[in-house]
Design an enzyme around this catalytic site. Sequence first.
Site: not given
Length: 332
Positions: A121-122
Amino acid sequence: MSKLLVTGGAGFIGSNFVHHVLEHTNHEVTVLDALTYAGNLASLHGLPEDRVTFVKGDITDAPLVDDLFGKVDAVVHYAAESHNDNSLHDPRPFLDTNIVGTYTLLEAARRHDRRFHHISTDEVYGDLELDDPARFTETTPYNPSSPYSSTKAGSDLLVRAWVRSFGVRATISNCSNNYGPYQHVEKFIPRQITNVLRGVRPKLYGRGENVRDWIHADDHSAAVLTILDKGAIGETYLIGADGEKNNKDVVELILELMGRPADAYDHVTDRAGHDLRYAIDSTRLREELGWAPRYGDFEAGLAATIAWYRDNESWWAGAKDGVEAFYASKGQ
Ligand code: NAD
Ligand code: DAU
């Protein structure tokens, strides 16, 4: 033709990936999923049984994982505890699944020398100011905020260590916020859509200024297949579709598309440690591997998602009351 093992394939993005693989390749898929509260076998309903095998099991179960790795060519690892709000309430399952589970899979990848793609995930990069021209890139330092994002950051670092120390053939992708069908009603967009369908006002945390970088789940799936095919071992690729929007604008658009006044929502207690803004620069994935998003029109994608929840109430109705009771207990 390859045999893929997809962990977490009964969850939101994993099930979208399985549908995408079935439609766009001739691969066979084995799904390994523990069917936690977030997994739903109905998300895989209707797929051809000769190409999809479902195994109910936990990614921390080393003998089971070892057996399954021996039967496939490559592994795509989606299984995780994925919800920030839950991680603030009870972090322990996040450590077990996201850290110990990823470790268990990496050890099997090492033993069997299997190609491994890790979905991340970012959020591992922390957050950005609203007026910062910068976006996250593959070289942005890790700075996670929540128990969820810190366990995802930890899992990424385990993958990097297993590549360097043991030669595991792994890649990592860090994607921004996904939307589309089969997303659990605890998450922002499905929660608000299903609230409106039930005649309840949407709930916006704090002032609603927080920005998320939205991408359709099917674009995420295409990017993952591209990395599996063409990604360089040991490398990280950021996945994003230039979809920055603040939460207030998204809620107003949902209300508008569902025929309600744009201001018919409530502001509720903010999330503790709430990340302000995420933004992805996916230049590397586009230029080096040739991927491009297909769902450029967020409003059209959101309208299709609203239609999906309207048409599939039986898929989400069973989870809705429990989710709303949990949020109500926190003033959200
Ligand atoms: P989800 O919560 O909808 O699905 C997770 C799935 O994993 C469920 O089917 C669940 O049953 C399964 N699972 C959980 N623990 C397990 C265990 N111990 N063993 C086996 N299966 C287990 O999550 P999602 O939103 O589909 O996210 C999937 C992956 O994508 C996660 O790794 C997440 O960090 C990552 N990601 C999500 C987003 C997003 O916007 N949702 C964005 C970027 C990255
Ligand atoms: O950025 C990728 C991440 O996106 C993934 O790693 C996570 O697995 C995924 O859950 C998602 O995390 P967020 O915390 O950004 O998503 P969530 O849907 O929980 O919330 C999106 C935004 O909406 C966030 O700013 C919080 C806000 N929110 C959320 C809910 C549930 C509200 O304003 N009201 C709500 O009711």
